[in-house]
Scaffold this active site. Structure first.
Site, PDB file in Angstrom:
ATOM      1  N   ASP A  36       0.809  -1.212   0.000  1.00 26.92           N
ATOM      2  CA  ASP A  36       0.000   0.000   0.000  1.00 26.92           C
ATOM      3  C   ASP A  36       0.844   1.266   0.000  1.00 26.92           C
ATOM      4  O   ASP A  36       0.469   2.271  -0.603  1.00 26.92           O
ATOM      5  CB  ASP A  36      -0.946   0.002   1.212  1.00 26.92           C
ATOM      6  CG  ASP A  36      -2.176  -0.868   0.981  1.00 26.92           C
ATOM      7  OD1 ASP A  36      -2.329  -1.385  -0.143  1.00 26.92           O
ATOM      8  OD2 ASP A  36      -2.977  -1.027   1.918  1.00 26.92           O
ATOM      9  N   GLY A  37       2.008   1.243   0.679  1.00 24.75           N
ATOM     10  CA  GLY A  37       2.862   2.421   0.672  1.00 24.75           C
ATOM     11  C   GLY A  37       3.333   2.773  -0.722  1.00 24.75           C
ATOM     12  O   GLY A  37       3.348   3.943  -1.122  1.00 24.75           O
ATOM     13  N   ARG A  41       2.331   6.133  -3.029  1.00 22.87           N
ATOM     14  CA  ARG A  41       3.328   6.967  -3.716  1.00 22.87           C
ATOM     15  C   ARG A  41       3.024   7.049  -5.210  1.00 22.87           C
ATOM     16  O   ARG A  41       3.149   8.113  -5.825  1.00 22.87           O
ATOM     17  CB  ARG A  41       4.727   6.388  -3.477  1.00 22.87           C
ATOM     18  CG  ARG A  41       5.849   7.206  -4.068  1.00 22.87           C
ATOM     19  CD  ARG A  41       7.180   6.861  -3.416  1.00 22.87           C
ATOM     20  NE  ARG A  41       7.532   5.465  -3.568  1.00 22.87           N
ATOM     21  CZ  ARG A  41       8.247   4.986  -4.598  1.00 22.87           C
ATOM     22  NH1 ARG A  41       8.679   5.809  -5.536  1.00 22.87           N
ATOM     23  NH2 ARG A  41       8.539   3.703  -4.669  1.00 22.87           N
ATOM     24  N   ASP A  67      -4.398   9.887   4.610  1.00 23.26           N
ATOM     25  CA  ASP A  67      -4.744  10.802   5.689  1.00 23.26           C
ATOM     26  C   ASP A  67      -3.683  11.870   5.901  1.00 23.26           C
ATOM     27  O   ASP A  67      -2.528  11.733   5.501  1.00 23.26           O
ATOM     28  CB  ASP A  67      -4.954  10.033   7.008  1.00 23.26           C
ATOM     29  CG  ASP A  67      -3.863   9.013   7.294  1.00 23.26           C
ATOM     30  OD1 ASP A  67      -2.676   9.389   7.236  1.00 23.26           O
ATOM     31  OD2 ASP A  67      -4.185   7.844   7.546  1.00 23.26           O
TER      32      ASP A  67
END
Length: 285
Positions: free
Chosen positions: A70-71, A75, A140
């Protein structure tokens, strides 16, 4: 004629992505397609992907593939924010909400995308300005206490109307995408990404009001650091981008449809059940 003539790659900084890259390169060679990557990423792997800078990658790619978790997908989404280019997430580690497939499914999925056999899941972002710098988040923006410097005391003003003052370890402003990330761990609701909403969620609230606030996408929300607050770190999708002191404010606005994520079969609810291990209530009787 297929739709994918140029594939762009975004790689996890540490996970082994060679198998996935080799699969993409073989598929591209069969189709006569070009594979691009960022120099600092493809340079550490022995492959024939063409190194280009971020501007060229975004401009030239018909499809951007995020290899990691997910990171990496967050990005990739920030790189393409505001553009119609579809993004495919390939999972190289733990199951994530944004990654659509595993490496073994990659060649078939690329062919399906090339044949236009896929759907797009639009993803809303949120934007703000922190210390004079514009920031964009797909999960977020969080105002977080710094250990030893006091709690986060923050007033919340949606659409110009003062609503509540919170004292907490953090105050999180999240998208629907981010509802399953930091917001979820703080007790916030799970929200389908089809719902364009801004969530305001206190983490470990030290005040009587500890509920999440859900706002429509067309309402901005302003957070003011109160005089009783300690100095706060500002995290954007988990990265510290600056600090706020008492008297500082940030205003967060929605950016609907800022990224386009490829889906070829899974649903948000299936991914949420697996990731969050939702098994239902215990039987009664």
């Amino acid at each position: 004629m297929g739709m994918v003539g140029t594939v762009g790659l975004v790689l996890h900084p540490q996970r082994d992505s060679k198998k996935a890259i080799d699969t993409i390169l073989r598929w591209a060679a069969d189709k006569g397609a070009t594979v691009l990557g960022l120099p600092e990423e493809v340079g550490r792997i022995d492959c024939s992907a063409v190194p280009v800078d971020a501007a060229d990658l975004v401009e030239r790619a018909d499809l951007l593939v995020g290899l990691g978790g997910d990171g990496t997908m967050l990005r990739t989404m920030r790189l393409l924010a505001g553009r119609p280019t579809p993004i495919l997430g390939v999972n190289l580690g733990k199951l994530g909400f944004l990654a659509e497939i595993d490496v073994d499914e990659l060649a078939g999925t690329l062919s399906a995308i090339d044949r236009h056999e896929y759907t797009i899941e639009p993803r809303m972002a949120i934007r703000s300005v922190v210390a004079g710098v514009a920031v964009t988040a797909f999960n977020d923006i969080a105002l977080v206490r710094i250990p030893g410097e006091g709690l986060a005391a923050v007033s919340v003003t949606p659409s110009g109307s003062p609503f509540v003052s919170l004292s907490a370890d953090a105050v999180i402003v999240a998208t629907s995408t981010g509802s399953t990330a930091y917001s979820f761990s703080a007790g916030g609701p799970i929200v389908s990404p089809r719902v364009e909403a801004i969530l305001v969620v206190p983490a470990a609230a030290h005040s009587s009001f500890n509920r999440a606030l859900v706002l429509p996408a067309d309402e901005e929300v302003t957070l003011e650091v109160l005089p009783t607050s300690g100095r706060l770190a500002v995290e954007v999708d988990g990265r510290v981008v600056g600090h706020l002191c008492p008297g500082d404010t940030v205003t967060v606005t929605a950016w609907p449809g800022a990224a386009k994520v490829v889906r070829v079969g899974t649903t948000f609810y299936e991914r949420a059940r697996r990731k969050l291990r939702v098994d239902g209530s215990a039987e009664v009787g």
